[in-house]
Design an enzyme around this catalytic site. Structure first.
Site, PDB file in Angstrom:
ATOM      1  N   GLU A   1      80.981   6.852  20.221  1.00  0.00           N
ATOM      2  CA  GLU A   1      80.539   7.936  20.274  1.00  0.00           C
ATOM      3  C   GLU A   1      81.195   9.059  19.570  1.00  0.00           C
ATOM      4  OE1 GLU A   1      81.078   8.666  24.774  1.00  0.00           O
ATOM      5  OE2 GLU A   1      78.861   9.787  25.192  1.00  0.00           O
TER       6      GLU A   1
ATOM      7  N   GLU B   1      78.521   5.857  35.299  1.00  0.00           N
ATOM      8  CA  GLU B   1      77.215   6.900  34.709  1.00  0.00           C
ATOM      9  C   GLU B   1      77.692   7.424  33.445  1.00  0.00           C
ATOM     10  OE1 GLU B   1      76.680   9.859  31.691  1.00  0.00           O
ATOM     11  OE2 GLU B   1      75.827  10.936  33.141  1.00  0.00           O
TER      12      GLU B   1
ATOM     13  N   GLY C   1      82.350   9.329  32.560  1.00  0.00           N
ATOM     14  CA  GLY C   1      83.650   9.889  32.629  1.00  0.00           C
ATOM     15  C   GLY C   1      83.331   8.475  30.980  1.00  0.00           C
ATOM     16  N   SER C   2      84.507   7.773  30.331  1.00  0.00           N
ATOM     17  CA  SER C   2      83.910   6.971  29.692  1.00  0.00           C
ATOM     18  C   SER C   2      83.597   5.545  30.068  1.00  0.00           C
ATOM     19  CB  SER C   2      85.241   6.742  28.388  1.00  0.00           C
ATOM     20  OG  SER C   2      86.740   6.461  28.838  1.00  0.00           O
ATOM     21  N   THR C   3      83.091   5.313  28.343  1.00  0.00           N
ATOM     22  CA  THR C   3      82.649   3.491  29.096  1.00  0.00           C
ATOM     23  C   THR C   3      84.380   2.551  29.591  1.00  0.00           C
ATOM     24  OG1 THR C   3      80.881   3.632  27.554  1.00  0.00           O
ATOM     25  CG2 THR C   3      81.715   1.371  28.253  1.00  0.00           C
ATOM     26  N   GLU C   4      85.361   3.098  28.659  1.00  0.00           N
ATOM     27  CA  GLU C   4      86.887   1.614  28.593  1.00  0.00           C
ATOM     28  C   GLU C   4      87.011   2.110  30.198  1.00  0.00           C
ATOM     29  OE1 GLU C   4      89.343   3.252  26.168  1.00  0.00           O
ATOM     30  OE2 GLU C   4      90.879   2.621  26.536  1.00  0.00           O
TER      31      GLU C   4
ATOM     32  N   GLY D   1      84.880   3.742  32.873  1.00  0.00           N
ATOM     33  CA  GLY D   1      84.263   2.604  33.107  1.00  0.00           C
ATOM     34  C   GLY D   1      84.528   1.445  33.727  1.00  0.00           C
TER      35      GLY D   1
ATOM     36  N   CYS E   1      77.259  13.352  27.258  1.00  0.00           N
ATOM     37  CA  CYS E   1      77.090  12.170  27.123  1.00  0.00           C
ATOM     38  C   CYS E   1      75.701  11.209  26.587  1.00  0.00           C
ATOM     39  CB  CYS E   1      77.089  11.350  28.434  1.00  0.00           C
ATOM     40  SG  CYS E   1      76.460  12.435  29.624  1.00  0.00           S
TER      41      CYS E   1
ATOM     42  N   LYS F   1      87.930  13.887  42.047  1.00  0.00           N
ATOM     43  CA  LYS F   1      88.799  14.511  41.509  1.00  0.00           C
ATOM     44  C   LYS F   1      88.451  15.183  40.478  1.00  0.00           C
ATOM     45  CE  LYS F   1      90.847  12.369  37.677  1.00  0.00           C
ATOM     46  NZ  LYS F   1      91.188  13.823  37.060  1.00  0.00           N
TER      47      LYS F   1
HETATM   48  P1  NDP Z   1      87.727   9.549  30.697  1.00  0.00           P
HETATM   49  O1  NDP Z   1      86.652   8.274  31.438  1.00  0.00           O
HETATM   50  O2  NDP Z   1      89.271   9.259  30.488  1.00  0.00           O
HETATM   51  O3  NDP Z   1      87.404  11.053  31.874  1.00  0.00           O
HETATM   52  C1  NDP Z   1      86.570  10.875  32.673  1.00  0.00           C
HETATM   53  C2  NDP Z   1      87.162  10.872  34.427  1.00  0.00           C
HETATM   54  O4  NDP Z   1      88.203   9.784  34.414  1.00  0.00           O
HETATM   55  C3  NDP Z   1      88.661  11.777  34.185  1.00  0.00           C
HETATM   56  O5  NDP Z   1      88.306  12.802  35.347  1.00  0.00           O
HETATM   57  C4  NDP Z   1      89.953  10.853  33.718  1.00  0.00           C
HETATM   58  O6  NDP Z   1      90.990  11.313  34.518  1.00  0.00           O
HETATM   59  C5  NDP Z   1      89.549   9.799  34.730  1.00  0.00           C
HETATM   60  N1  NDP Z   1      90.378   9.274  34.805  1.00  0.00           N
HETATM   61  C6  NDP Z   1      91.417   9.053  33.698  1.00  0.00           C
HETATM   62  N2  NDP Z   1      91.405   7.626  33.748  1.00  0.00           N
HETATM   63  C7  NDP Z   1      91.278   6.170  34.916  1.00  0.00           C
HETATM   64  C8  NDP Z   1      91.628   6.067  35.693  1.00  0.00           C
HETATM   65  N3  NDP Z   1      92.598   4.961  34.602  1.00  0.00           N
HETATM   66  N4  NDP Z   1      90.976   5.428  36.807  1.00  0.00           N
HETATM   67  C9  NDP Z   1      89.945   6.649  37.273  1.00  0.00           C
HETATM   68  N5  NDP Z   1      90.096   7.516  36.546  1.00  0.00           N
HETATM   69  C10 NDP Z   1      89.499   7.572  35.624  1.00  0.00           C
HETATM   70  O7  NDP Z   1      87.346  10.342  29.400  1.00  0.00           O
HETATM   71  P2  NDP Z   1      88.425  11.363  28.205  1.00  0.00           P
HETATM   72  O8  NDP Z   1      88.578  12.915  29.432  1.00  0.00           O
HETATM   73  O9  NDP Z   1      89.517  10.470  28.061  1.00  0.00           O
HETATM   74  O10 NDP Z   1      86.975  11.401  26.902  1.00  0.00           O
HETATM   75  C11 NDP Z   1      87.659  10.113  25.663  1.00  0.00           C
HETATM   76  C12 NDP Z   1      86.355   9.884  25.208  1.00  0.00           C
HETATM   77  O11 NDP Z   1      85.167   9.860  26.720  1.00  0.00           O
HETATM   78  C13 NDP Z   1      85.094  11.452  25.050  1.00  0.00           C
HETATM   79  O12 NDP Z   1      86.117  11.228  23.714  1.00  0.00           O
HETATM   80  C14 NDP Z   1      83.807  11.098  25.014  1.00  0.00           C
HETATM   81  O13 NDP Z   1      83.696   9.908  24.259  1.00  0.00           O
HETATM   82  C15 NDP Z   1      84.204   9.435  26.562  1.00  0.00           C
HETATM   83  N6  NDP Z   1      83.549  11.114  27.828  1.00  0.00           N
HETATM   84  C16 NDP Z   1      82.498  10.286  28.463  1.00  0.00           C
HETATM   85  C17 NDP Z   1      81.817  11.226  29.275  1.00  0.00           C
HETATM   86  C18 NDP Z   1      80.307  11.105  29.943  1.00  0.00           C
HETATM   87  O14 NDP Z   1      79.940  11.773  30.135  1.00  0.00           O
HETATM   88  N7  NDP Z   1      80.176   9.912  29.330  1.00  0.00           N
HETATM   89  C19 NDP Z   1      82.691  12.314  29.545  1.00  0.00           C
HETATM   90  C20 NDP Z   1      83.808  12.378  29.285  1.00  0.00           C
HETATM   91  C21 NDP Z   1      84.483  11.446  28.439  1.00  0.00           C
HETATM   92  P3  NDP Z   1      91.660  13.076  33.510  1.00  0.00           P
HETATM   93  O15 NDP Z   1      90.637  13.850  32.574  1.00  0.00           O
HETATM   94  O16 NDP Z   1      92.819  12.838  33.722  1.00  0.00           O
HETATM   95  O17 NDP Z   1      91.762  11.930  32.112  1.00  0.00           O
END
Ligand code: NDP
Length: 491
Positions: free
Chosen positions: A393, A262, A240-243, A245, A296, A188
């Site tokens: 972050e 990650e 993606g985000s720690t939250e 994750g 990140c 995804k």
């Molecule tokens: P998210 O963690 O929401 O997004 C990462 C991925 O997870 C996206 O494909 C997202 O889909 C998907 N996702 C969102 N919610 C869920 C869920 N409940 N279950 C499974 N998958 C999910 O990051 P955000 O894009 O909201 O960014 C927010 C903050 O996160 C940023 O400001 C940054 O600080 C941090 N971040 C860190 C990254 C890294 O590389 N470590 C990368 C991106 C963000 P969708 O895009 O459709 O929401």
């Protein structure tokens, strides 16, 4: 008018990359079992630099995700897991070569949909994405040597969820090792950057990859959540985000599914007083302004030794004034568009918090385009460790500068974070590099450089930056099970 703005003698002429190499469809389906599946719902994906609508993209629901997982399972059981490893390698080599051949098309589309400067997508994202497929193609028929006496076998169907900051590169980081190890995948992409993943489906067609080995389901977080909770997925790989994750980890606890995370970072870039300052300034700029700071492992906290603080900050401010912010498709652009309105809002909120908490803000004079999402390169000085801009972050082009007096204090401050993904050390002395690196709780430590990536090198975090490694031999392990291991997954 300031002096910088008044002097325009050496201004670069516009050098836009042509968009004509990219042929956008009006609407895209979901890539399931090697065919385009009509989604029940769609949404519009845009260019963050202009807010121009680019295409309609599918919002995959639980049924669509179920169909993708079923296709991946069938492909896994039917042929992919049983294919001779050297045959698997052939497909990966083909994909790598096709990415090289179509690099310009992918680079333009990546910048168009994501907002990053074309020189980055062209010179970093694309070459590295191809390099990952080449690298893991090489391992596909050597797994027995990679893990001697352990009888490696694929685990089954991998669910992979990636973010918007490196859309195609993260796809390559996820898909290449999974396929090399004999798994099939459902991936995804992020909601805001689906287009290069959808173009990648055409590369899969050209490579004649068997149907169902790779499935791409677009959509927002709900699609990701449906993939995580699907009972027939054997492993989740999330960036993606720690939250989010943490939520995934809670959900998967006790299910026996594999998981690698990650997540975020708040990396320290440590500059000692014997560092070559001009080089360090380039490293600091690359560390935080590369990809608008949407990285990140960005060097978002500068730790500078007190005795050189003033000259270093002065040089840094002068350098900031030379960064060109604007059209991502212009070959001279250094800092492109912020990826989305939501991300811009988050950056603005944290920058406002920095000012309220008493840090001193500096932004060079620069004209931001009126349409689209933009943020000027920013440096905060007088930052205290307790400030939100030193702890959270920001994921934008914003640097927080702090000082230290002794190496011990530098290490203590660098480690004073919930994260532990990366760090940088700038010094002339090799012994000091080793001394510092041994004490930093970070998955990657760069010395006299920053943001260097290579497919042979494992990447991943400590603490709230997640667990598991991607890249190198380590990156294969989460996609394998070994005979005799306690847990038996899937297929
Ligand atoms: P998210 O963690 O929401 O997004 C990462 C991925 O997870 C996206 O494909 C997202 O889909 C998907 N996702 C969102 N919610 C869920 C869920 N409940 N279950 C499974 N998958 C999910 O990051 P955000 O894009 O909201 O960014 C927010 C903050 O996160 C940023 O400001 C940054 O600080 C941090 N971040 C860190 C990254 C890294 O590389 N470590 C990368 C991106 C963000 P969708 O895009 O459709 O929401």
């Amino acid at each position: 008018m300031t002096e910088e703005l008044a002097f325009r003698g050496f201004e670069y002429a516009p050098a836009p990359e042509s968009r004509s190499i990219v042929r956008l469809e009006d609407a895209y389906g979901l890539f399931v079992g090697g065919r385009w599946r009509e989604p029940a719902e769609t949404y519009t994906t845009i260019s963050p630099a202009s807010e121009e609508p680019l295409a309609q993209v599918g919002q995959a629901g639980p049924e669509d995700v179920g169909a993708a997982v079923a296709a991946a399972r069938e492909a896994f059981a039917g042929q992919w897991s049983a294919l001779r490893p050297a045959e698997r390698a052939k497909y990966l080599y083909r994909i790598a070569r096709l990415l090289q051949e179509r690099a310009r098309e992918f680079a333009v589309l990546e910048s168009l949909n994501g907002g990053k400067p074309i020189k980055e997508s062209r010179d970093v994202d694309l070459p590295l994405a191809a390099a990952h497929f080449f690298y893991y193609a090489g391992w596909a028929d050597k797994l027995e040597y990679a893990f001697p006496n352990r009888r490696p076998r694929p685990i089954g169907v991998a669910g992979q969820i990636i973010p918007w900051n490196f859309p195609l590169l993260m796809l390559a980081w996820k898909i290449a090792p999974a396929l090399a190890a004999g798994n099939t995948v459902v991936l995804k992409p992020a909601e805001t950057t689906p287009l290069t993943a959808l173009l990648f489906c055409d590369v899969l067609r050209q490579a004649e990859l068997p149907r169902g080995v790779v499935n791409i389901v677009t959509g927002d977080g709900r699609t990701g959540a449906a993939l995580v909770s699907h009972p027939d997925v054997d492993k989740i790989a999330f960036t993606g985000s720690t939250e989010v994750g943490k939520a995934i980890q809670r959900e998967l606890a006790g299910t026996g599914k594999g998981l690698t995370l990650e997540l975020g970072g708040k990396a320290a870039n440590i500059v000692f007083d014997d560092a070559p300052l001009d080089q360090a300034v380039e490293g600091i700029v690359n560390g935080i302004f590369f990809n608008q700071g949407h990285v990140c492992c960005a060097g978002s906290r500068l730790l500078v030794q007190e005795s050189i603080q003033q000259p270093l900050i002065d040089k840094l401010k002068r350098r900031l004034g030379t960064l060109r912010v604007g059209d991502p498709l212009d070959k001279n652009t250094d800092v492109g568009a912020i990826n989305s309105a939501a991300q811009l809002q988050r950056i603005e909120e944290l920058v406002a918090a920095g000012e309220q908490e008493g840090a001193e803000i500096y932004q060079p004079p620069c004209r931001l385009p009126e349409q689209g999402y933009w943020f000027a390169p920013t440096v905060f000085t007088n930052v205290a460790q307790s400030h939100r801009i030193a702890q959270e972050e920001i994921f934008g082009p914003v640097l927080s500068a702090l000082t230290f007096r002794t190496p011990e204090e530098a290490v203590e401050k660098a480690n004073n974070t919930a994260y532990g993904l990366s760090a940088g050390v700038w010094t002339e002395k090799g012994s000091r590099i080793l001394w510092t690196a041994q004490r930093l709780r970070a998955g990657v430590v760069w010395a006299n450089t920053f943001n260097r990536f290579d497919p042979t090198s494992p990447f991943g975090g400590y603490k709230e930056s997640g667990f598991g490694r991607e890249g190198g031999l380590h990156g294969l392990e989460p996609y394998l099970r070994f005979d005799g291991d306690a847990t038996e997954w899937g297929g």
